[in-house]
Design an enzyme around this catalytic site. Sequence first.
Site, PDB file in Angstrom:
ATOM      1  N   LYS A  61       0.867  -1.185   0.000  1.00 61.90           N
ATOM      2  CA  LYS A  61       0.000   0.000   0.000  1.00 61.90           C
ATOM      3  C   LYS A  61       0.895   1.224   0.000  1.00 61.90           C
ATOM      4  O   LYS A  61       2.027   1.162   0.494  1.00 61.90           O
ATOM      5  CB  LYS A  61      -0.895   0.004   1.247  1.00 61.90           C
ATOM      6  CG  LYS A  61      -2.114   0.869   1.125  1.00 61.90           C
ATOM      7  CD  LYS A  61      -3.236   0.191   0.349  1.00 61.90           C
ATOM      8  CE  LYS A  61      -4.400   1.111   0.115  1.00 61.90           C
ATOM      9  NZ  LYS A  61      -5.539   0.423  -0.515  1.00 61.90           N
ATOM     10  N   ASP A  67      -6.857   4.413  -4.973  1.00 57.59           N
ATOM     11  CA  ASP A  67      -7.556   4.218  -3.690  1.00 57.59           C
ATOM     12  C   ASP A  67      -8.215   5.565  -3.399  1.00 57.59           C
ATOM     13  O   ASP A  67      -8.413   6.374  -4.328  1.00 57.59           O
ATOM     14  CB  ASP A  67      -6.566   3.793  -2.579  1.00 57.59           C
ATOM     15  CG  ASP A  67      -7.268   3.349  -1.299  1.00 57.59           C
ATOM     16  OD1 ASP A  67      -7.942   2.316  -1.330  1.00 57.59           O
ATOM     17  OD2 ASP A  67      -7.172   4.045  -0.272  1.00 57.59           O
ATOM     18  N   GLY A 120     -20.982   6.662   1.964  1.00 59.22           N
ATOM     19  CA  GLY A 120     -20.098   7.261   0.969  1.00 59.22           C
ATOM     20  C   GLY A 120     -20.840   7.479  -0.339  1.00 59.22           C
ATOM     21  O   GLY A 120     -22.007   7.074  -0.504  1.00 59.22           O
ATOM     22  N   PHE A 121     -20.236   8.191  -1.247  1.00 61.25           N
ATOM     23  CA  PHE A 121     -20.626   8.088  -2.648  1.00 61.25           C
ATOM     24  C   PHE A 121     -19.371   8.301  -3.472  1.00 61.25           C
ATOM     25  O   PHE A 121     -19.183   9.306  -4.143  1.00 61.25           O
ATOM     26  CB  PHE A 121     -21.732   9.067  -3.081  1.00 61.25           C
ATOM     27  CG  PHE A 121     -22.168   8.765  -4.493  1.00 61.25           C
ATOM     28  CD1 PHE A 121     -22.947   7.639  -4.741  1.00 61.25           C
ATOM     29  CD2 PHE A 121     -21.729   9.512  -5.572  1.00 61.25           C
ATOM     30  CE1 PHE A 121     -23.280   7.287  -6.048  1.00 61.25           C
ATOM     31  CE2 PHE A 121     -22.064   9.165  -6.875  1.00 61.25           C
ATOM     32  CZ  PHE A 121     -22.843   8.059  -7.110  1.00 61.25           C
TER      33      PHE A 121
HETATM   34  P1  NDP Z   1     -13.460   7.578  -2.913  1.00 64.29           P
HETATM   35  O1  NDP Z   1     -12.512   8.650  -2.532  1.00 64.29           O
HETATM   36  O2  NDP Z   1     -13.852   7.425  -4.340  1.00 64.29           O
HETATM   37  O3  NDP Z   1     -14.821   7.704  -2.054  1.00 64.29           O
HETATM   38  C1  NDP Z   1     -14.859   7.814  -0.663  1.00 64.29           C
HETATM   39  C2  NDP Z   1     -16.251   8.315  -0.295  1.00 64.29           C
HETATM   40  O4  NDP Z   1     -16.409   8.313   1.113  1.00 64.29           O
HETATM   41  C3  NDP Z   1     -16.537   9.733  -0.751  1.00 64.29           C
HETATM   42  O5  NDP Z   1     -17.882   9.829  -1.097  1.00 64.29           O
HETATM   43  C4  NDP Z   1     -16.229  10.551   0.504  1.00 64.29           C
HETATM   44  O6  NDP Z   1     -16.906  11.795   0.528  1.00 64.29           O
HETATM   45  C5  NDP Z   1     -16.798   9.619   1.535  1.00 64.29           C
HETATM   46  N1  NDP Z   1     -16.261   9.864   2.873  1.00 64.29           N
HETATM   47  C6  NDP Z   1     -14.990  10.207   3.233  1.00 64.29           C
HETATM   48  N2  NDP Z   1     -14.902  10.324   4.565  1.00 64.29           N
HETATM   49  C7  NDP Z   1     -16.129  10.029   5.053  1.00 64.29           C
HETATM   50  C8  NDP Z   1     -16.682   9.984   6.347  1.00 64.29           C
HETATM   51  N3  NDP Z   1     -15.956  10.244   7.418  1.00 64.29           N
HETATM   52  N4  NDP Z   1     -18.006   9.637   6.462  1.00 64.29           N
HETATM   53  C9  NDP Z   1     -18.757   9.355   5.381  1.00 64.29           C
HETATM   54  N5  NDP Z   1     -18.290   9.407   4.125  1.00 64.29           N
HETATM   55  C10 NDP Z   1     -16.997   9.743   3.971  1.00 64.29           C
HETATM   56  O7  NDP Z   1     -12.821   6.220  -2.361  1.00 64.29           O
HETATM   57  P2  NDP Z   1     -13.159   4.751  -2.797  1.00 64.29           P
HETATM   58  O8  NDP Z   1     -14.604   4.601  -3.057  1.00 64.29           O
HETATM   59  O9  NDP Z   1     -12.198   4.323  -3.837  1.00 64.29           O
HETATM   60  O10 NDP Z   1     -12.743   3.933  -1.479  1.00 64.29           O
HETATM   61  C11 NDP Z   1     -13.619   3.858  -0.370  1.00 64.29           C
HETATM   62  C12 NDP Z   1     -13.109   2.778   0.566  1.00 64.29           C
HETATM   63  O11 NDP Z   1     -13.032   1.520  -0.122  1.00 64.29           O
HETATM   64  C13 NDP Z   1     -11.708   2.988   1.161  1.00 64.29           C
HETATM   65  O12 NDP Z   1     -11.686   2.402   2.449  1.00 64.29           O
HETATM   66  C14 NDP Z   1     -10.819   2.185   0.224  1.00 64.29           C
HETATM   67  O13 NDP Z   1      -9.605   1.805   0.839  1.00 64.29           O
HETATM   68  C15 NDP Z   1     -11.718   0.973  -0.006  1.00 64.29           C
HETATM   69  N6  NDP Z   1     -11.397   0.216  -1.193  1.00 64.29           N
HETATM   70  C16 NDP Z   1     -11.388   0.812  -2.417  1.00 64.29           C
HETATM   71  C17 NDP Z   1     -11.110   0.068  -3.545  1.00 64.29           C
HETATM   72  C18 NDP Z   1     -11.213   0.651  -4.905  1.00 64.29           C
HETATM   73  O14 NDP Z   1     -11.157  -0.113  -5.871  1.00 64.29           O
HETATM   74  N7  NDP Z   1     -11.396   1.948  -5.059  1.00 64.29           N
HETATM   75  C19 NDP Z   1     -10.720  -1.353  -3.440  1.00 64.29           C
HETATM   76  C20 NDP Z   1     -10.862  -1.903  -2.115  1.00 64.29           C
HETATM   77  C21 NDP Z   1     -11.162  -1.120  -1.037  1.00 64.29           C
HETATM   78  P3  NDP Z   1     -16.119  13.114   0.048  1.00 64.29           P
HETATM   79  O15 NDP Z   1     -15.728  12.841  -1.386  1.00 64.29           O
HETATM   80  O16 NDP Z   1     -17.123  14.192   0.214  1.00 64.29           O
HETATM   81  O17 NDP Z   1     -14.918  13.238   0.951  1.00 64.29           O
END
Ligand code: NDP
Length: 445
Positions: free
Chosen positions: A124, A164, A235-236
């Site tokens: 990572k 990520d 999340g979104f």
């Molecule tokens: P993104 O940055 O695309 O999305 C993260 C989302 O979570 C955004 O909507 C963000 O909102 C929101 N968010 C951030 N902090 C908070 C909080 N405290 N409470 C509620 N919502 C929050 O990331 P990903 O979707 O890529 O990743 C999300 C998770 O999944 C992480 O833990 C990542 O490690 C895991 N993951 C991702 C993979 C991938 O393929 N992308 C693979 C495996 C795991 P805002 O944008 O407004 O900050």
Amino acid sequence: MNVDKLMIDLEKKHPGEVEYLQAVKEVLESIEEVYNQNPQFEAAGIIERLVEPDKIITFKVPWVDDQGKAHVNLGYRVQFNNAIGPYKGGIRFHPSVNLSSLKFLGFEQIFKNSLTTLPMGGAKGGSDFNPKGKSQQEIMRFCHSFMLQLWKNLGPDTDVPAGDIGVGGREVGYMFGMHKKLTGEHTGVFTGKGRNWGGSLIRPEATGFGAVYFAQEMLKAQGETLEGKIATVSGFGNVSWGAIRKLNQLGAKVMTISGPDGYIYDPDGISGEKIDYLLELRASNQDIAKPYSYEFSNAQFHEGKRPWEVKCDLAFPCAIQNELDENDAKNLVKNGCKVVSEGANMPCVPEAIDIFLENKVLYGPGKAANAGGVATSGLEQTQNAMKLSWPAEEVEEKLRQIMINIHDACAKYGKESDGYINYMKGANIAGFIKVANAMLDQGVI
Ligand code: NDP
């Protein structure tokens, strides 16, 4: 193995690395029995070698903003274990990034990648750089500077990063571009690349799709389906988007999305044009929750709250680590939630997981439930090596089959005497055994 003693030693060596120590403890507790039944593991010091990363690369990342002012961030790559394949794991740009969070994510990645059945080790990386509010040019300069420091440690057979949090297709493009310039080679050194220059179809949605397929398998093992079920999602981002689309396709109704400022509850369900609208907001770098509640009048914005208070059958925490605590878990159980499938990495705190297990909720831990993303990255590496591009249907079918296999491996090692499947235990044991045996085969190195 004595878990308490190992943890005391580890805490002394790495004081304050909370997330990392939490992740190690969870794995050790799950595998203790299997480990102690196999004295060859102890003799080869498998645990002592597995809990320390092979190599940690730290560096400074200087960059200049649009006003000409210089800034410095910290950059890291934690190459944890390459017993079963080249290092593989995402890069995160977020202010919360530090060595502890990356060590936790890299450690988890070892077992996740092992579960996919593909030849990928665990790693990572990332930086405490905050991409929010930065211009395109600033992002590009930062990504280029980050890669100038890291490129010598990467390669398609050495270490293959991906995106990520805070790192999507755009950032992967900039980092890949700098790597290509420095090496003079167009290789599969990153996954999550653009579709017209080596990226795999379905990769962007794969993690969310996979988390839903995993939930589908957990339900199937109990003779149930997703049809008509009510789902809450947090999340979104990349993961939530994929999960919401697949849940709709498979007949479930999604009631929530969230951001750091609160959550949206939409009693009419979040599907179709609403997802397109959310994507537009996201693409223009806007907060999503409030505008959504203005656009769709039945939707309510719950400021400062999390979606786990909403009655549901299925919960998909897809945002960030430790976003679902003990009280949230109690609420979910009280409201009859049957399935929790982690799209994010370690979104549920340990006390919340205990509550799910005590109440026989079907709990899919991230290292199994969200492994569809890295699995599809593995499929991207295969396509790059073969210099081929598979159609979307073929990639998705392979992804679906991998998620079924991961489910079955967890069920094999996690089934309890009353028939309940402890997927966390199953995932840790199944992921561990493969890596431990590879380490045994390769000797003490
Ligand atoms: P993104 O940055 O695309 O999305 C993260 C989302 O979570 C955004 O909507 C963000 O909102 C929101 N968010 C951030 N902090 C908070 C909080 N405290 N409470 C509620 N919502 C929050 O990331 P990903 O979707 O890529 O990743 C999300 C998770 O999944 C992480 O833990 C990542 O490690 C895991 N993951 C991702 C993979 C991938 O393929 N992308 C693979 C495996 C795991 P805002 O944008 O407004 O900050």
